[in-house]
Design a protein around this motif. Structure first.
Motif, PDB file in Angstrom:
ATOM      1  N   GLY A 111      10.746  54.271  30.607  1.00  0.00           N
ATOM      2  CA  GLY A 111      11.268  53.783  31.884  1.00  0.00           C
ATOM      3  C   GLY A 111      11.075  52.281  32.044  1.00  0.00           C
ATOM      4  O   GLY A 111      11.988  51.567  32.513  1.00  0.00           O
ATOM      5  N   VAL A 112       9.920  51.770  31.640  1.00  0.00           N
ATOM      6  CA  VAL A 112       9.666  50.323  31.716  1.00  0.00           C
ATOM      7  C   VAL A 112      10.623  49.573  30.807  1.00  0.00           C
ATOM      8  O   VAL A 112      11.178  48.521  31.198  1.00  0.00           O
ATOM      9  CB  VAL A 112       8.184  50.029  31.352  1.00  0.00           C
ATOM     10  N   ALA A 113      10.858  50.095  29.601  1.00  0.00           N
ATOM     11  CA  ALA A 113      11.791  49.440  28.677  1.00  0.00           C
ATOM     12  C   ALA A 113      13.206  49.428  29.244  1.00  0.00           C
ATOM     13  O   ALA A 113      13.927  48.432  29.128  1.00  0.00           O
ATOM     14  CB  ALA A 113      11.746  50.164  27.326  1.00  0.00           C
ATOM     15  N   MET A 114      13.616  50.517  29.872  1.00  0.00           N
ATOM     16  CA  MET A 114      14.958  50.578  30.480  1.00  0.00           C
ATOM     17  C   MET A 114      15.085  49.574  31.627  1.00  0.00           C
ATOM     18  O   MET A 114      16.116  48.928  31.790  1.00  0.00           O
ATOM     19  CB  MET A 114      15.247  51.991  30.986  1.00  0.00           C
ATOM     20  N   LEU A 115      14.042  49.459  32.438  1.00  0.00           N
ATOM     21  CA  LEU A 115      14.076  48.483  33.526  1.00  0.00           C
ATOM     22  C   LEU A 115      14.182  47.064  32.991  1.00  0.00           C
ATOM     23  O   LEU A 115      14.885  46.221  33.554  1.00  0.00           O
ATOM     24  CB  LEU A 115      12.839  48.629  34.419  1.00  0.00           C
ATOM     25  N   ALA A 116      13.464  46.785  31.916  1.00  0.00           N
ATOM     26  CA  ALA A 116      13.533  45.452  31.312  1.00  0.00           C
ATOM     27  C   ALA A 116      14.945  45.174  30.823  1.00  0.00           C
ATOM     28  O   ALA A 116      15.479  44.065  31.016  1.00  0.00           O
ATOM     29  CB  ALA A 116      12.533  45.345  30.170  1.00  0.00           C
ATOM     30  N   GLN A 117      15.580  46.173  30.195  1.00  0.00           N
ATOM     31  CA  GLN A 117      16.971  46.010  29.743  1.00  0.00           C
ATOM     32  C   GLN A 117      17.911  45.825  30.930  1.00  0.00           C
ATOM     33  O   GLN A 117      18.820  44.998  30.890  1.00  0.00           O
ATOM     34  CB  GLN A 117      17.400  47.248  28.932  1.00  0.00           C
ATOM     35  N   MET A 125      20.597  42.457  31.982  1.00  0.00           N
ATOM     36  CA  MET A 125      22.062  42.580  32.047  1.00  0.00           C
ATOM     37  C   MET A 125      22.697  41.600  33.035  1.00  0.00           C
ATOM     38  O   MET A 125      23.684  40.959  32.694  1.00  0.00           O
ATOM     39  CB  MET A 125      22.451  44.027  32.379  1.00  0.00           C
ATOM     40  N   PRO A 126      22.192  41.439  34.278  1.00  0.00           N
ATOM     41  CA  PRO A 126      22.834  40.461  35.179  1.00  0.00           C
ATOM     42  C   PRO A 126      22.738  39.033  34.656  1.00  0.00           C
ATOM     43  O   PRO A 126      23.665  38.240  34.816  1.00  0.00           O
ATOM     44  CB  PRO A 126      22.044  40.613  36.481  1.00  0.00           C
ATOM     45  N   GLN A 127      21.639  38.710  33.986  1.00  0.00           N
ATOM     46  CA  GLN A 127      21.495  37.352  33.444  1.00  0.00           C
ATOM     47  C   GLN A 127      22.516  37.119  32.332  1.00  0.00           C
ATOM     48  O   GLN A 127      23.104  36.030  32.241  1.00  0.00           O
ATOM     49  CB  GLN A 127      20.068  37.148  32.919  1.00  0.00           C
ATOM     50  N   ASN A 128      22.747  38.099  31.506  1.00  0.00           N
ATOM     51  CA  ASN A 128      23.754  37.965  30.440  1.00  0.00           C
ATOM     52  C   ASN A 128      25.158  37.815  31.030  1.00  0.00           C
ATOM     53  O   ASN A 128      25.987  37.060  30.523  1.00  0.00           O
ATOM     54  CB  ASN A 128      23.709  39.172  29.504  1.00  0.00           C
ATOM     55  N   LEU A 129      25.415  38.536  32.105  1.00  0.00           N
ATOM     56  CA  LEU A 129      26.723  38.446  32.764  1.00  0.00           C
ATOM     57  C   LEU A 129      26.931  37.065  33.364  1.00  0.00           C
ATOM     58  O   LEU A 129      28.014  36.472  33.254  1.00  0.00           O
ATOM     59  CB  LEU A 129      26.823  39.526  33.851  1.00  0.00           C
TER      60      LEU A 129
END
Length: 196
Positions: free
Chosen positions: A176-182, A186-190
């Protein structure tokens, strides 16, 4: 002869001489009660009929239940002393003192021979009782060891199950922590794509 009542923290030891058997009595043994269990106090009791030569009955609690046949160990002791050993015809070892005639000596031989036989029978009964007590003690020790082993196995199974469950939950938390980090990246990449 006589009786002695043991009170409080006093103890007294019965010794069976060369047999190497000694029994330590505490205040649970009463002075005058018959053999068995005193219903008022659950105290084990002991009576030895010294003058009559009758057997004294010893009862030991070796089980946790109330079934006397399975949970109690009972055996008899015969009183053996000069006034009770002999031929059983009215003569006993304490009567053998006069060897004035050959008939007296012959009668004494018979009394002594019978006394030896009676003493050996009484000793063998003590040996049987001792063997039964030893077997009961070994059986109880084995039972205790088996119960502790079973208890330990059950506790070990509980620990293993809990560790498995803990590891599973820990993996879910880390995922769950890894998914939150991913998801935070995502918004920063966008934004970078839009700026570029």
């Amino acid at each position: 002869g006589g009786s002695k009542e043991i009170t409080g923290s006093q103890t007294d030891t019965l010794s069976f001489g060369q047999l190497g058997i000694s029994v330590t009595l505490n205040s649970n043994f009463t002075a005058t009660a018959a053999a068995g269990v005193d219903s008022g106090t659950d105290a084990a009791t002991l009576t030895i009929a010294e003058e009559t030569g009758q057997a004294a009955q010893l009862t030991f609690k070796i089980g946790s239940g109330n079934n006397a046949a399975q949970d109690d160990l009972t055996f008899d002791l015969t009183v053996t002393k000069s006034t009770t050993l002999g031929s059983g015809t009215g003569s006993n070892l304490s009567d053998v003192a006069n060897f004035a005639t050959a008939a007296d000596a012959s009668a004494a031989i018979t009394v002594v021979s019978d006394a030896i036989d009676q003493l050996q029978t009484a000793r063998s009964a003590v040996g049987v009782g001792q063997n039964r007590l030893d077997f009961a003690a070994q059986n109880l020790a084995s039972s205790i060891e088996n119960n502790e082993s079973a208890r330990s196995t059950l506790l070990d199974l509980d620990v293993a199950a809990e560790m498995t469950q803990f590891t599973s939950k820990q993996i879910l938390v880390q995922s769950g922590v890894a998914m939150l980090a991913q998801a935070n990246q995502m918004p920063q990449n966008l934004l970078r794509l839009l700026q570029g």
